[in-house]
Design an enzyme around this catalytic site. Sequence first.
Site, PDB file in Angstrom:
ATOM      1  N   HIS A 193     -21.099 -27.710  23.928  1.00 59.20           N
ATOM      2  CA  HIS A 193     -22.164 -27.166  24.771  1.00 59.20           C
ATOM      3  C   HIS A 193     -22.110 -25.641  24.677  1.00 59.20           C
ATOM      4  O   HIS A 193     -22.080 -24.942  25.687  1.00 59.20           O
ATOM      5  CB  HIS A 193     -22.030 -27.661  26.213  1.00 59.20           C
ATOM      6  CG  HIS A 193     -22.295 -29.135  26.344  1.00 59.20           C
ATOM      7  ND1 HIS A 193     -23.560 -29.652  26.464  1.00 59.20           N
ATOM      8  CD2 HIS A 193     -21.466 -30.209  26.330  1.00 59.20           C
ATOM      9  CE1 HIS A 193     -23.503 -30.980  26.539  1.00 59.20           C
ATOM     10  NE2 HIS A 193     -22.231 -31.344  26.450  1.00 59.20           N
ATOM     11  N   ASP A 271     -19.497 -41.492  23.899  1.00 59.72           N
ATOM     12  CA  ASP A 271     -20.245 -40.663  24.862  1.00 59.72           C
ATOM     13  C   ASP A 271     -21.158 -41.566  25.694  1.00 59.72           C
ATOM     14  O   ASP A 271     -22.237 -41.156  26.135  1.00 59.72           O
ATOM     15  CB  ASP A 271     -21.051 -39.573  24.131  1.00 59.72           C
ATOM     16  CG  ASP A 271     -21.508 -38.447  25.074  1.00 59.72           C
ATOM     17  OD1 ASP A 271     -21.012 -38.382  26.214  1.00 59.72           O
ATOM     18  OD2 ASP A 271     -22.375 -37.657  24.673  1.00 59.72           O
TER      19      ASP A 271
END
Length: 381
Positions: A193, A271
């Site tokens: 991120h 995920d």
Amino acid sequence: MKALINGKILLKDGIWEDKGLLIDEKIRGICDKKDLYKENAEEIIDVKGCYISPGFIDIHIHGSGGSDTMDGTVEALKMISNTILVNGTTGFLPTTMTMDMPVIHKALEAVKKATTMEWSGAKILGVHMEGPFINKKFKGAQREDYIIKPNYEFIKDYVDIIKIITMAPEIEGSRAFIESVKKRSNAVLSIGHSNATYEEAMEAIEAGISHSTHLFNAMTPLQHRNPGVVGAVFNSNITCELIADKIHVHPELFKFILKVKGQDRLALITDAMRAGCMKEGMYELGGQPVLVKEGKAQLEDGSLAGSILTLNQAVKNFVEITKAPLYEVINLVSLNPARIIGIEGEKGSIEVGKDADIIVFDENIEMKMVFVEGCRRLGDK
Ligand SMILES: [Zn+2]
């Protein structure tokens, strides 16, 4: 002691047939079938030609079976753990999201409590903290309003369970944070991120970042005049995660990633969010509504919001696309994740002395039996 016979045993460097695998809570040995009678096995289990593999380890999974790590309860963790076991995962890192600090702390407390309890599903091996120390520009499905600057104080009471921290190292305060984490804990620091330039990413790797979170997703891309975080991952020795659902990353890149990173530096992850192993429809992730449709989990703005992938499906996809031998792909979901979180001495491969986290599956990677530390958790007696 139990003996598993008539299977194809997946070792880290090849496949053995016509052998018996001896286990109690640990792996005790591999012997020739003709010598089995010497071994005093109380139970002989005929796996009927199936594969005998090390159990899968998922180092990045938010939820499954309708529950999420951020629910902050032991019951939610139990639900996740019992659901993923069915697809061959014997160990995992429940993964937190960017949320309000007390909400993250509540989730971490629940994990702490769960690790002291009797457990029948996949074993909790620690926590992956995904955020809140990330970059707003690459927030993905994380809530922007809860993103904060890195702060060691925030995690100091939980360093015994935190195994991976996903962070954006270009954010102010990261250098001091990296130093504190390196000095005072064993947590693995992972770039993700992140809006870092190639140079910033390489500096962070020099400073102690050793892993990367879902390669290609939520990070500066590889461009020929601007190599970004992806370029830094490829040009360094750090390990990386890949969501091998053929949606998050184009499948034709699987071969490329394997070629560049090599067999030792890649771990397949799911995920997965709470809709994993559930019907399609409306769900929630990190406080935001998520629509799960045609195998994709998306926020209202179209951002991918985790996945509904399972690790056995990831193995299937990866074998199909790369044509790599099965035992090599199994390493990407067992040995490599174990090595990344520092437990390869105990888990991650079929070797004498390691924990008997063993799964038995057919040609379609569908589970027939699952053993966690020698206890049979799936498959009839
Ligand atoms: Zn995630």
